[in-house]
Write a protein that holds these residues in place. Structure first.
Motif, mmCIF file in Angstrom:
data_model
loop_
_atom_site.group_PDB
_atom_site.id
_atom_site.type_symbol
_atom_site.label_atom_id
_atom_site.label_comp_id
_atom_site.label_asym_id
_atom_site.label_seq_id
_atom_site.Cartn_x
_atom_site.Cartn_y
_atom_site.Cartn_z
ATOM 1 N N THR A 1 0.699 -1.591 0.096
ATOM 2 C CA THR A 1 -0.263 -0.602 0.182
ATOM 3 C C THR A 1 1.188 1.331 -0.146
ATOM 4 O O THR A 1 1.875 1.121 0.609
ATOM 5 N N VAL A 2 0.278 1.901 -1.223
ATOM 6 C CA VAL A 2 0.947 3.234 -0.774
ATOM 7 C C VAL A 2 0.894 3.590 0.515
ATOM 8 O O VAL A 2 -0.385 4.015 0.791
ATOM 9 N N VAL A 3 1.892 5.262 0.717
ATOM 10 C CA VAL A 3 1.916 6.188 2.021
ATOM 11 C C VAL A 3 0.129 7.074 1.777
ATOM 12 O O VAL A 3 0.515 7.725 0.845
ATOM 13 N N LYS A 4 -0.774 6.651 3.120
ATOM 14 C CA LYS A 4 -1.639 7.379 2.849
ATOM 15 C C LYS A 4 -2.735 7.443 1.905
ATOM 16 O O LYS A 4 -3.039 7.587 1.381
ATOM 17 N N GLY A 5 -2.727 6.221 0.721
ATOM 18 C CA GLY A 5 -3.468 6.148 0.173
ATOM 19 C C GLY A 5 -2.781 6.655 -1.241
ATOM 20 O O GLY A 5 -3.878 6.906 -2.502
ATOM 21 N N VAL A 6 -2.551 7.625 -1.378
ATOM 22 C CA VAL A 6 -2.132 8.563 -2.221
ATOM 23 C C VAL A 6 -1.073 7.054 -3.661
ATOM 24 O O VAL A 6 0.211 6.724 -3.622
ATOM 25 N N GLU A 7 -2.320 7.949 -4.286
ATOM 26 C CA GLU A 7 -1.279 7.177 -6.219
ATOM 27 C C GLU A 7 -0.066 7.776 -7.036
ATOM 28 O O GLU A 7 0.408 8.612 -5.567
ATOM 29 N N ASN A 8 0.601 6.468 -6.955
ATOM 30 C CA ASN A 8 1.863 6.998 -7.817
ATOM 31 C C ASN A 8 2.106 7.990 -8.559
ATOM 32 O O ASN A 8 1.544 8.277 -9.638
ATOM 33 N N ILE A 9 3.427 8.653 -8.756
ATOM 34 C CA ILE A 9 3.503 9.798 -9.386
ATOM 35 C C ILE A 9 5.029 9.379 -10.275
ATOM 36 O O ILE A 9 5.622 8.848 -10.361
ATOM 37 N N ASN A 10 4.779 9.669 -11.197
ATOM 38 C CA ASN A 10 5.828 10.357 -12.759
ATOM 39 C C ASN A 10 5.460 11.370 -13.588
ATOM 40 O O ASN A 10 4.604 11.222 -14.375
ATOM 41 N N ASN A 11 5.699 12.555 -12.557
ATOM 42 C CA ASN A 11 5.997 13.552 -13.388
ATOM 43 C C ASN A 11 6.842 13.444 -14.755
ATOM 44 O O ASN A 11 6.984 14.688 -15.043
ATOM 45 N N CYS A 12 7.721 12.304 -15.123
ATOM 46 C CA CYS A 12 8.694 13.019 -15.776
ATOM 47 C C CYS A 12 8.179 12.401 -17.713
ATOM 48 O O CYS A 12 7.067 12.197 -18.217
ATOM 49 N N PRO A 13 8.795 13.623 -18.231
ATOM 50 C CA PRO A 13 8.252 13.357 -19.859
ATOM 51 C C PRO A 13 8.330 12.015 -20.401
ATOM 52 O O PRO A 13 9.506 11.660 -19.608
ATOM 53 N N PRO A 14 8.516 11.208 -21.493
ATOM 54 C CA PRO A 14 9.132 10.215 -22.011
ATOM 55 C C PRO A 14 10.100 10.850 -22.815
ATOM 56 O O PRO A 14 10.136 12.098 -23.287
ATOM 57 N N PRO A 15 10.881 10.426 -23.165
ATOM 58 C CA PRO A 15 12.048 10.785 -24.048
ATOM 59 C C PRO A 15 11.591 10.685 -24.933
ATOM 60 O O PRO A 15 10.414 10.832 -25.887
ATOM 61 N N SER A 16 12.583 11.671 -26.173
ATOM 62 C CA SER A 16 12.412 12.086 -27.580
ATOM 63 C C SER A 16 11.993 10.625 -27.967
ATOM 64 O O SER A 16 12.274 9.527 -27.839
ATOM 65 N N ARG A 17 11.411 11.060 -28.980
ATOM 66 C CA ARG A 17 10.856 9.484 -29.554
ATOM 67 C C ARG A 17 11.345 9.298 -30.282
ATOM 68 O O ARG A 17 10.942 7.794 -31.029
ATOM 69 N N ILE A 18 13.213 10.844 -31.211
ATOM 70 C CA ILE A 18 13.621 9.500 -32.329
ATOM 71 C C ILE A 18 14.647 9.283 -30.967
ATOM 72 O O ILE A 18 16.400 9.119 -31.478
ATOM 73 N N PHE A 19 14.830 8.869 -29.840
ATOM 74 C CA PHE A 19 16.039 8.531 -29.089
ATOM 75 C C PHE A 19 16.793 7.191 -29.655
ATOM 76 O O PHE A 19 16.543 6.830 -30.278
ATOM 77 N N GLN A 20 18.085 7.470 -29.731
ATOM 78 C CA GLN A 20 19.109 6.593 -29.915
ATOM 79 C C GLN A 20 20.191 6.134 -29.466
ATOM 80 O O GLN A 20 20.601 7.138 -29.291
ATOM 81 N N GLY A 21 20.798 5.074 -29.425
ATOM 82 C CA GLY A 21 21.822 4.908 -29.251
ATOM 83 C C GLY A 21 21.667 4.923 -27.307
ATOM 84 O O GLY A 21 21.487 5.064 -26.691
ATOM 85 N N ARG A 22 23.512 5.630 -27.431
ATOM 86 C CA ARG A 22 23.390 5.777 -25.384
ATOM 87 C C ARG A 22 23.561 3.701 -25.062
ATOM 88 O O ARG A 22 22.710 4.438 -23.754
ATOM 89 N N GLN A 23 23.352 2.880 -25.185
ATOM 90 C CA GLN A 23 22.863 1.744 -24.596
ATOM 91 C C GLN A 23 24.245 1.061 -23.378
ATOM 92 O O GLN A 23 23.838 0.903 -22.582
ATOM 93 N N ALA A 24 25.912 1.670 -23.755
ATOM 94 C CA ALA A 24 26.077 1.003 -22.873
ATOM 95 C C ALA A 24 26.558 2.071 -22.325
ATOM 96 O O ALA A 24 26.591 1.671 -20.265
ATOM 97 N N ILE A 25 25.791 3.321 -21.701
ATOM 98 C CA ILE A 25 25.587 4.352 -20.713
ATOM 99 C C ILE A 25 24.579 3.368 -20.004
ATOM 100 O O ILE A 25 24.741 3.639 -18.639
ATOM 101 N N LEU A 26 23.202 2.939 -21.009
ATOM 102 C CA LEU A 26 22.033 2.891 -20.019
ATOM 103 C C LEU A 26 22.439 1.390 -19.385
ATOM 104 O O LEU A 26 22.347 0.842 -18.780
ATOM 105 N N ASP A 27 22.925 0.730 -19.955
ATOM 106 C CA ASP A 27 23.517 -0.822 -19.237
ATOM 107 C C ASP A 27 24.635 -0.859 -17.615
ATOM 108 O O ASP A 27 24.435 -1.314 -17.110
#
Length: 996
Positions: A189-215
């Motif tokens: 159960t989330v504290v005080k019944g509050v729903e989870n938050i994600n206020n981040c936008p998604p990455p660019s629709r044309i995001f490319q590469g950077r796999q080594a950093i992500l890994d």
């Protein structure tokens, strides 16, 4: 407070707790007199509401619109001209208020940058209206002209369009994030019944590469779950730090994700407050931190744009041993908070894919060819690639982009695309301008000065050495160096000594925004090539700073001793070339220094031009017989010698003038004598060269000491002359001594040491110790390439000598490959007629002959002979060598009569010039004997071969390869003559058997 799901499409949004939603304002049209009243009322209502909201930029833009309306109220006549501007501005803040009330921080983060930009724009409009009112007449005409010239209506409409575009993104993201929170909610159960938050936008629709950093990030956050994880992505603005973080977040599962704009203290506090409010735990930043510290769920706090070095980020970090944080920053000091990755340019393959996707181009072979050049020109910087792709998508001209970019770089890298795939509001150049604007005046000036240098290899030593400048008579005086002296004074202590701490303060300030980088291992600074180009664009007038930087380099290099100049010049020549490109006349004041830099770096043609200017100026101001003029003549003579124009060089070196004006023991007189001796040697006048060099060596030892660099140079030159004279034992003895002293005094990696090492290797080769020579030359070549680069004349000399040694030990394929490379480089650097180029061409021809490619060999050898005869005369030793080589090729082709005619000429001339005992003479004698054998004239062959064997045994010893070759040749001649017993006697020796 709980978050209510948004309404379905078509239904009005319900009001949120904390205020009423205001619909976009529409001004009533019934009365022109009262249209401002409802607009002002709406603006006041929104501004009052914004006072209570934790978003200062909404408050800022609302207040600015209210000031605009109140300013228009004071306009007495023709107020209706400004009606559309006022209505549009009021509509904009109404929309913003609506969005922020509906979506809270999700919307506020999106609109922040646009609000600040619009606020700044409207303040300028308000000021312009106030200024127009201050004028006494013609207000209406001026207002209309102002509105037309400024395109106010279009600009405001543009802002409104951007806001409406962002509204759609906010609505979409809000729905996606709410659904995601429900679907991925953990079982607890989330504290005080509050729903989870994600206020981040998604990455660019044309995001490319950077796999080594992500890994790397996934591995980091997936381990050691008992401790707090902090990961820092740092690097240059536009390198893609935020996008990498958003992509990682998209790929991960956290109980809550909180995005906090960390660019200012106010935005950090606002972001943290929104966490507290959204989780119903309070309304302050401290409440949010306390909640994070007490919450052991898998939350992620994303501090984006932590760029301001004045903000102590530690004040805003949750003080606990759990939780996860990602920080993006331009400031490398932020690395101290946790694990980190330096985010730089993309991998080439990913950059190509990104460009073509953004440009809406398929990955065809032709498109990839053009795209490869484009991403190379943009140095694989993500934001620059996205901007280029946007422009290409609009223009549909992939092929023509690069040419357009080179002539319009500033415009293209400052232009924001109308359609974007992410929320990043800045362009390549504007994102750096924001950082640049934060720099102190001194730091900004330093960066601008560096824009006139090459973008790599910038050192503190350049500036610190320049600060020790000596005001010598032949160098620019103090009054001509006011600007560089004033700049350098900022880094000096109370007594005028260089203060490295002050220099560090300035460079650290610039590094804090990743506008400059520092390599702790090499102690060198570098600037990203695009930042380097951009920093030049920040100047309204380039000339003063270009001149200042040129003077600083001249002041620095004037302090470098001659024996250190080669290495120093190789490091500084890229900077000089760039300075000359910016202003060809900007280096003239330090001509006496800059010619030496070019000469030492092997840029002889450039050195000649500068030295010629210096000489002409000296002749004009001081006269022909002034010591400074004499020195300038000697410098030009030295350059002519390196260019192979020996006669010109010889004419400039009049020793009588030096002796008369300076005295026979003066250092400049000794230098002139040494240079003249070198010219004699290159002209084939070896005895003259030897006589002068012996005299110079005696004087240098007496005046300067036996360990002085000039003494060692003279000693090395004399050793080379001994080699030219065939006195290899003398040469070896002297060269071993020079090498020992150079290694001890200068170090084993100094250019003078390496030259001494190569000279000794050549003598080993002449003495038949080819393996010893080869090992030494391989080592020298490696060091020369590392220190001086592949294209320096010294490196090419060593490379050519090694290729010759490869031939001597029978490694002809290696020799050919190396000689072809050296020939190409020598032709480009020195010209196809330079003596060194012709030597390499002749050696390559000999190698072709060894490989059995006699037609190729003949062609090249004939060309070498033709050029040497024309340039050096038919009696020069080098010409005779070329003639002998061509004769040898004729022999290999079976054209014995042609070979004989040439070889008889060569032998006669060499006996006259060098004497019967010289190695070159004996080689010519041996070649002619072989030709006699080929023609069946065995008695003539025998007479010559007996003589050659006697002399080689005496001069080189019984075990020298050339002696053994002579022994074998004579044995064969005895056989040809039927003198079987004598042939057997010769062939019975161990050496002859080995040779056969």
């Amino acid at each position: 407070m709980s978050i209510t799901a948004p309404p379905t499409s078509g239904s009005p949004a319900p009001p949120r707790a904390g205020g009423t939603i205001l619909r976009p304002f529409k001004a009533p049209s019934k009365s022109k007199a009262d249209w401002l009243e409802p607009a002002i009322l709406a603006a006041k209502t929104i501004t009052a509401a914004a006072e209570c909201a934790p978003f200062p930029y909404i408050k800022g833009i609302s207040g600015t619109v209210l000031i605009l309306l109140e300013t228009v109220v004071t306009v007495k006549k023709n107020r209706e001209d400004l009606e559309e501007l006022c209505n549009s501005s009021t509509e904009i803040i109404t929309i913003l208020h609506d969005q922020v009330k509906t979506h809270g921080n999700t919307a506020a983060v999106k609109f922040k940058s646009l609000c600040e930009e619009l606020e700044s724009y409207l303040k300028a409009v308000i000021l312009a209206i106030q200024n127009l009112q201050d004028e006494s007449k013609g207000f209406r005409g001026r207002v209309k002209e102002f509105l037309k010239s400024s395109n106010l209506t279009d600009e405001i409409a543009g802002y409104q369009t951007q806001i409406q575009g962002l509204m759609a993104i906010v609505e979409t993201n809000f729905k996606v994030n709410e659904i995601h929170a429900i679907v991925t909610a953990p079982s607890f159960t989330v504290v005080k019944g509050v729903e989870n938050i994600n206020n981040c936008p998604p990455p660019s629709r044309i995001f490319q590469g950077r796999q080594a950093i992500l890994d790397k990030m996934h591995q980091f956050f997936d381990t050691d779950s008992e401790n707090q994880h902090i990961y820092v992505l740092h690097g240059l603005g536009g390198a893609g730090k935020t996008q990498i973080a958003l992509k990682f977040i998209q790929e991960s599962s956290f109980s809550d994700v909180f995005l906090v704009d960390t660019s200012k203290v106010e935005t950090i506090e606002t972001g943290l407050k929104s966490i507290a409010v959204s989780k119903s735990v309070g309304d302050s930043a401290q409440d949010a931190l306390m909640w994070l510290q007490s919450n052991h769920n898998k939350w992620l706090l994303f501090f984006d744009n932590a760029d301001d070095p004045k903000i102590n980020l530690n004040d805003f970090l949750p003080k606990c041993n759990h939780g996860n944080l990602i920080i993006t920053s331009r400031n490398p000091e932020i690395r101290s908070y946790g694990a980190y990755t330096f985010v730089s340019d993309m991998e080439k393959a990913d950059a190509l894919t990104l460009l073509l996707r953004r440009a809406n181009k398929e990955s065809s072979e032709e498109n990839l060819k053009f795209a490869t050049e484009i991403v190379k020109g943009l140095y694989n910087l993500p934001l620059a690639i996205v901007q280029a792709g946007a422009f290409i998508s609009k223009s549909e001209d992939l092929e023509g982009y690069l040419a357009l970019y080179h002539s319009n770089r500033v415009k293209l890298l400052s232009e924001k695309a109308a359609q974007s795939h992410d929320d990043y509001a800045q362009t390549v150049f504007t994102t750096w301008q924001i950082s640049f604007n934060q720099l102190s005046h001194l730091a900004a000036t330093f960066l601008q000065l560096c824009s006139f240098l090459h973008y790599t290899g910038i050192s503190e030593d350049m500036f610190s050495t320049a600060s020790k400048y000596d005001f010598l008579p032949w160098l620019p005086p103090r009054e001509e160096l006011q600007e560089p002296l004033e700049f350098l004074s900022h880094f000096l202590g109370p007594t005028g000594e260089w203060n490295s701490l002050k220099f560090l303060d300035v460079t650290t300030e610039i590094k804090a925004y990743s506008l400059i980088s520092f390599d702790a291992k090499t102690k060198l600074f570098s600037i990203h090539p695009l930042v380097h180009a951009w920093s030049r664009s920040t100047l309204s007038d380039e000339q003063p700073l270009q001149s200042c930087m040129s003077s600083i380099l001249g002041m620095c290099m004037s302090k470098i001793p001659n024996h250190e100049m080669t290495l120093a010049s190789v490091q500084v020549i890229p900077h000089i070339i760039l300075l000359k490109g910016a202003n060809p006349d900007g280096v003239a004041d330090f001509g006496r220094v800059f010619w030496k830099i070019h000469y030492s770096a092997g840029k002889f043609k450039d050195a000649q031009g500068i030295a010629q200017q210096v000489l002409e100026k000296s002749q004009l101001l001081l006269g022909e017989n002034h010591p400074d003029t004499l020195v300038a003549m000697g410098n030009l003579a030295l350059i002519y010698s390196e260019l192979g124009e020996f006669q010109k060089a010889k004419e400039l070196l009049v020793l009588e003038k030096y002796t008369k004006l300076l005295g026979e023991d003066h250092p400049e007189t000794l230098i002139a004598m040494g240079n003249l001796a070198s010219i004699y040697s290159k002209l084939g006048e070896f005895q003259k060269a030897e006589g002068l060099e012996v005299l110079v060596l005696e004087q240098c030892t007496k005046v300067l000491g036996e360990d002085h660099p000039r003494t060692l140079l003279t000693m090395g030159n004399l050793a080379s002359t001994y080699s030219d004279l065939g006195e290899f034992q003398k040469a070896e003895k002297l060269q071993v001594l020079v090498l020992e002293k150079c290694t001890k005094l200068l170090g084993e990696d100094h250019p003078s040491t390496l030259l001494a090492m190569d000279n000794l290797a050549q003598t080993y080769s002449a003495l038949g110790q080819f393996q010893k020579a080869k090992e030494l030359q391989v080592l020298v070549l490696e060091k020369c390439i590392k220190l001086l680069g592949e294209d320096h004349p010294n490196t090419l000399l060593v490379m050519g000598n090694l290729a010759t040694t490869y031939s001597e030990v029978g490694e002809f394929q290696k020799a050919e490959k190396l000689m072809v490379l050296v020939l190409d480089k020598c032709t480009k650097l020195l010209g196809e007629d330079h003596p060194n180029t012709l030597s390499v061409l002749g050696n390559l021809a000999s190698t072709y002959s060894e490989l059995g490619e006699f037609q190729k060999a003949e062609k090249f050898m004939a060309l070498v002979l033709e050029k040497r005869t024309k340039l050096r005369g038919k009696d020069h030793p080098d010409t005779l060598l070329a003639m002998g080589n061509l004769a040898s090729t004729y022999y290999q082709l079976g054209e014995f009569q042609k070979a004989k005619e040439l070889e008889v000429q060569v032998l006669q001339k060499l006996i006259e010039l060098l004497g019967e005992d010289h190695p070159d003479t004996l080689l010519a004698m041996s070649n002619l004997s072989s030709t006699y054998s080929g023609l069946g004239e065995f008695q003539k062959a025998k007479e010559l071969r007996v003589l050659v064997l006697e002399k080689r045994t005496k001069i080189l010893g019984e075990d020298h390869p050339s002696t053994l070759l002579a022994m074998g040749n004579l044995a064969r001649t005895y056989s040809d003559l039927g003198e079987v017993q004598k042939a057997k006697e010769r062939e019975s020796s161990k050496e002859a058997i080995i040779l056969h």
